[in-house]
Motif scaffolding. Structure first.
Motif, PDB file in Angstrom:
ATOM      1  N   CYS A 149       0.833  -1.216   0.000  1.00  0.00           N
ATOM      2  CA  CYS A 149       0.000   0.000   0.000  1.00  0.00           C
ATOM      3  C   CYS A 149       0.860   1.255   0.000  1.00  0.00           C
ATOM      4  O   CYS A 149       0.571   2.225  -0.714  1.00  0.00           O
ATOM      5  N   GLY A 150       1.928   1.244   0.796  1.00  0.00           N
ATOM      6  CA  GLY A 150       2.811   2.404   0.868  1.00  0.00           C
ATOM      7  C   GLY A 150       3.474   2.703  -0.460  1.00  0.00           C
ATOM      8  O   GLY A 150       3.592   3.875  -0.859  1.00  0.00           O
ATOM      9  N   PHE A 151       3.897   1.663  -1.163  1.00  0.00           N
ATOM     10  CA  PHE A 151       4.546   1.878  -2.453  1.00  0.00           C
ATOM     11  C   PHE A 151       3.560   2.417  -3.478  1.00  0.00           C
ATOM     12  O   PHE A 151       3.889   3.323  -4.254  1.00  0.00           O
ATOM     13  N   LEU A 152       2.341   1.876  -3.490  1.00  0.00           N
ATOM     14  CA  LEU A 152       1.328   2.364  -4.427  1.00  0.00           C
ATOM     15  C   LEU A 152       0.978   3.827  -4.143  1.00  0.00           C
ATOM     16  O   LEU A 152       0.840   4.636  -5.070  1.00  0.00           O
ATOM     17  N   ILE A 153       0.837   4.161  -2.854  1.00  0.00           N
ATOM     18  CA  ILE A 153       0.538   5.548  -2.491  1.00  0.00           C
ATOM     19  C   ILE A 153       1.687   6.461  -2.906  1.00  0.00           C
ATOM     20  O   ILE A 153       1.470   7.560  -3.426  1.00  0.00           O
ATOM     21  N   ALA A 154       2.924   6.009  -2.695  1.00  0.00           N
ATOM     22  CA  ALA A 154       4.094   6.810  -3.073  1.00  0.00           C
ATOM     23  C   ALA A 154       4.116   7.067  -4.577  1.00  0.00           C
ATOM     24  O   ALA A 154       4.440   8.179  -5.020  1.00  0.00           O
ATOM     25  N   ILE A 191       1.513   7.155  -6.566  1.00  0.00           N
ATOM     26  CA  ILE A 191       0.431   8.101  -6.859  1.00  0.00           C
ATOM     27  C   ILE A 191       0.838   9.519  -6.482  1.00  0.00           C
ATOM     28  O   ILE A 191       0.625  10.473  -7.246  1.00  0.00           O
ATOM     29  N   VAL A 192       1.441   9.670  -5.296  1.00  0.00           N
ATOM     30  CA  VAL A 192       1.893  10.995  -4.854  1.00  0.00           C
ATOM     31  C   VAL A 192       2.959  11.540  -5.797  1.00  0.00           C
ATOM     32  O   VAL A 192       2.980  12.745  -6.094  1.00  0.00           O
ATOM     33  N   THR A 193       3.819  10.665  -6.307  1.00  0.00           N
ATOM     34  CA  THR A 193       4.839  11.088  -7.271  1.00  0.00           C
ATOM     35  C   THR A 193       4.190  11.651  -8.523  1.00  0.00           C
ATOM     36  O   THR A 193       4.608  12.697  -9.042  1.00  0.00           O
ATOM     37  N   GLY A 194       3.158  10.960  -9.012  1.00  0.00           N
ATOM     38  CA  GLY A 194       2.451  11.444 -10.187  1.00  0.00           C
ATOM     39  C   GLY A 194       1.727  12.763  -9.924  1.00  0.00           C
ATOM     40  O   GLY A 194       1.764  13.679 -10.755  1.00  0.00           O
ATOM     41  N   ILE A 195       1.097  12.869  -8.752  1.00  0.00           N
ATOM     42  CA  ILE A 195       0.390  14.102  -8.396  1.00  0.00           C
ATOM     43  C   ILE A 195       1.354  15.272  -8.321  1.00  0.00           C
ATOM     44  O   ILE A 195       1.031  16.402  -8.742  1.00  0.00           O
ATOM     45  N   ASN A 196       2.563  15.025  -7.818  1.00  0.00           N
ATOM     46  CA  ASN A 196       3.530  16.103  -7.659  1.00  0.00           C
ATOM     47  C   ASN A 196       4.011  16.660  -8.999  1.00  0.00           C
ATOM     48  O   ASN A 196       4.586  17.747  -9.044  1.00  0.00           O
ATOM     49  N   LEU A 197       3.768  15.933 -10.088  1.00  0.00           N
ATOM     50  CA  LEU A 197       4.156  16.420 -11.413  1.00  0.00           C
ATOM     51  C   LEU A 197       3.159  17.430 -11.973  1.00  0.00           C
ATOM     52  O   LEU A 197       3.436  18.081 -12.976  1.00  0.00           O
ATOM     53  N   ILE A 198       1.998  17.547 -11.332  1.00  0.00           N
ATOM     54  CA  ILE A 198       1.013  18.533 -11.780  1.00  0.00           C
ATOM     55  C   ILE A 198       1.577  19.938 -11.570  1.00  0.00           C
ATOM     56  O   ILE A 198       2.013  20.276 -10.468  1.00  0.00           O
ATOM     57  N   PRO A 199       1.604  20.750 -12.609  1.00  0.00           N
ATOM     58  CA  PRO A 199       2.193  22.093 -12.486  1.00  0.00           C
ATOM     59  C   PRO A 199       1.300  23.062 -11.718  1.00  0.00           C
ATOM     60  O   PRO A 199       0.726  23.986 -12.281  1.00  0.00           O
ATOM     61  N   ALA A 209      -0.278  24.939  -5.486  1.00  0.00           N
ATOM     62  CA  ALA A 209      -1.152  24.460  -4.409  1.00  0.00           C
ATOM     63  C   ALA A 209      -1.025  22.949  -4.241  1.00  0.00           C
ATOM     64  O   ALA A 209      -0.923  22.445  -3.122  1.00  0.00           O
ATOM     65  N   VAL A 210      -1.002  22.227  -5.366  1.00  0.00           N
ATOM     66  CA  VAL A 210      -0.891  20.766  -5.309  1.00  0.00           C
ATOM     67  C   VAL A 210       0.451  20.362  -4.715  1.00  0.00           C
ATOM     68  O   VAL A 210       0.534  19.486  -3.840  1.00  0.00           O
ATOM     69  N   ARG A 211       1.512  21.011  -5.179  1.00  0.00           N
ATOM     70  CA  ARG A 211       2.842  20.663  -4.673  1.00  0.00           C
ATOM     71  C   ARG A 211       2.996  21.038  -3.200  1.00  0.00           C
ATOM     72  O   ARG A 211       3.698  20.353  -2.452  1.00  0.00           O
ATOM     73  N   ALA A 212       2.330  22.095  -2.780  1.00  0.00           N
ATOM     74  CA  ALA A 212       2.372  22.470  -1.362  1.00  0.00           C
ATOM     75  C   ALA A 212       1.661  21.413  -0.518  1.00  0.00           C
ATOM     76  O   ALA A 212       2.116  21.074   0.582  1.00  0.00           O
ATOM     77  N   MET A 213       0.550  20.876  -1.033  1.00  0.00           N
ATOM     78  CA  MET A 213      -0.173  19.824  -0.312  1.00  0.00           C
ATOM     79  C   MET A 213       0.670  18.553  -0.215  1.00  0.00           C
ATOM     80  O   MET A 213       0.699  17.890   0.818  1.00  0.00           O
ATOM     81  N   VAL A 214       1.364  18.222  -1.308  1.00  0.00           N
ATOM     82  CA  VAL A 214       2.242  17.048  -1.296  1.00  0.00           C
ATOM     83  C   VAL A 214       3.361  17.239  -0.283  1.00  0.00           C
ATOM     84  O   VAL A 214       3.684  16.329   0.497  1.00  0.00           O
ATOM     85  N   VAL A 246       5.093   5.155   5.646  1.00  0.00           N
ATOM     86  CA  VAL A 246       6.196   4.687   4.802  1.00  0.00           C
ATOM     87  C   VAL A 246       6.088   5.250   3.394  1.00  0.00           C
ATOM     88  O   VAL A 246       7.105   5.403   2.697  1.00  0.00           O
ATOM     89  N   SER A 247       4.878   5.584   2.947  1.00  0.00           N
ATOM     90  CA  SER A 247       4.721   6.132   1.591  1.00  0.00           C
ATOM     91  C   SER A 247       5.466   7.451   1.436  1.00  0.00           C
ATOM     92  O   SER A 247       5.981   7.753   0.353  1.00  0.00           O
ATOM     93  N   ALA A 248       5.529   8.244   2.507  1.00  0.00           N
ATOM     94  CA  ALA A 248       6.251   9.518   2.441  1.00  0.00           C
ATOM     95  C   ALA A 248       7.742   9.290   2.211  1.00  0.00           C
ATOM     96  O   ALA A 248       8.387  10.023   1.453  1.00  0.00           O
ATOM     97  N   TYR A 249       8.298   8.266   2.837  1.00  0.00           N
ATOM     98  CA  TYR A 249       9.718   7.940   2.651  1.00  0.00           C
ATOM     99  C   TYR A 249       9.957   7.317   1.284  1.00  0.00           C
ATOM    100  O   TYR A 249      10.957   7.619   0.616  1.00  0.00           O
ATOM    101  N   TYR A 250       9.057   6.423   0.871  1.00  0.00           N
ATOM    102  CA  TYR A 250       9.184   5.836  -0.463  1.00  0.00           C
ATOM    103  C   TYR A 250       9.112   6.918  -1.531  1.00  0.00           C
ATOM    104  O   TYR A 250       9.839   6.868  -2.536  1.00  0.00           O
ATOM    105  N   TYR A 251       8.224   7.885  -1.322  1.00  0.00           N
ATOM    106  CA  TYR A 251       8.086   8.984  -2.279  1.00  0.00           C
ATOM    107  C   TYR A 251       9.403   9.738  -2.429  1.00  0.00           C
ATOM    108  O   TYR A 251       9.837  10.034  -3.553  1.00  0.00           O
ATOM    109  N   GLU A 252      10.051  10.045  -1.318  1.00  0.00           N
ATOM    110  CA  GLU A 252      11.320  10.771  -1.378  1.00  0.00           C
ATOM    111  C   GLU A 252      12.395   9.935  -2.055  1.00  0.00           C
ATOM    112  O   GLU A 252      13.221  10.463  -2.807  1.00  0.00           O
TER     113      GLU A 252
END
Length: 231
Positions: free
Chosen positions: A34-39, A41-49, A52-57, A110-116
């Motif tokens: 679950c953590g890897f899948l969330i990471a 998804i968050v990685t993809g969301i962070n690519l949105i220009p 506000a979105v990047r601040a939420m991430v 763990v998703s936050a660490y996987y994301y980084e």
């Protein structure tokens, strides 16, 4: 003082230990997936220009990286049910509430660490890779899925494995809300037998063996899929 490990001959104690190991592994594997899948998804969301979105991430990542994991587990178990509608709360309480909330908390943490780790892997990839992917007609999501992420994950394998070992050890924190994982069961056995040294030495060896197994599997994975640093 008796330092023998004769307790292992007791089928009830062995059953409690095996139950603890099983619950710990289920919690670990569930949170890892679950953590890897969330990471991802968050990685993809962070690519949105969008700022506000990047601040939420960024807020999401900083919360999960800077608040103690045990506090996050307690927030989910004691805090989140209070803000849910009564009907949903009753439905949740019908199941294995402790395990479910521990799984959610560990997955998000763990998703936050996987994301980084994945983001660091993406940074290691030459920008021309993304440009080439877009040049052959792939959109941003396709370029991320088929070109960028497969390479980034290879770069990120070592830190991902290290974080996964920490995740396995963090499953012991779930005992604070009554999840019957290995540490919880060891404490129950200690209370029943008063053989503190023996049972915690046994649980220590179990944690050590499983952690070393995860590390060995990670090393084999990194060897099988090495990162190419020539790009």
């Amino acid at each position: 003082m008796d330092f023998s490990f004769s307790m292992l001959s007791d089928p009830d104690i062995m059953s409690m230990l095996m139950t603890g190991v099983s619950v710990s592994l289920k919690l670990f594997i569930g949170a890892l997936i679950c953590g890897f899948l969330i990471a991802a998804i968050v990685t993809g969301i962070n690519l949105i220009p969008s700022r506000a979105v990047r601040a939420m991430v960024k807020l999401y990542v900083e919360y999960h990286r800077n608040v103690p994991t045990v506090v996050q587990i307690l927030v989910w178990y004691f805090g989140m049910p209070e803000v849910l509608p009564e009907a949903i709360r009753g439905w949740i309480n019908q199941g294995n509430t402790e395990f479910s909330f521990a799984l959610i908390a560990l997955s998000l943490n763990v998703s936050a660490y996987y994301y980084e780790d994945i983001r660091s892997g993406i940074r290691a990839i030459a920008g021309t890779q993304l440009e080439a992917a877009r040049a052959i007609g792939l959109n941003a999501v396709q370029a991320l899925r088929y070109v960028v992420l497969p390479q980034a994950i290879r770069y990120a394998v070592p830190p991902l494995i290290n974080r996964s070992i920490i995740l396995f050890k963090d499953t012991s924190l779930a005992m604070v809300i009554g999840v019957t994982e290995l540490t919880y069961q060891a404490k129950r056995i200690e209370n029943a037998t008063f053989q503190t040294f023996q049972i915690f030495m046994i649980s220590t060896l179990i944690y050590l063996c499983i952690a070393l197994l995860i590390a060995a599997m990670g090393a084999r994975l990194a060897h099988k899929y090495p990162a190419d640093f020539r790009n």
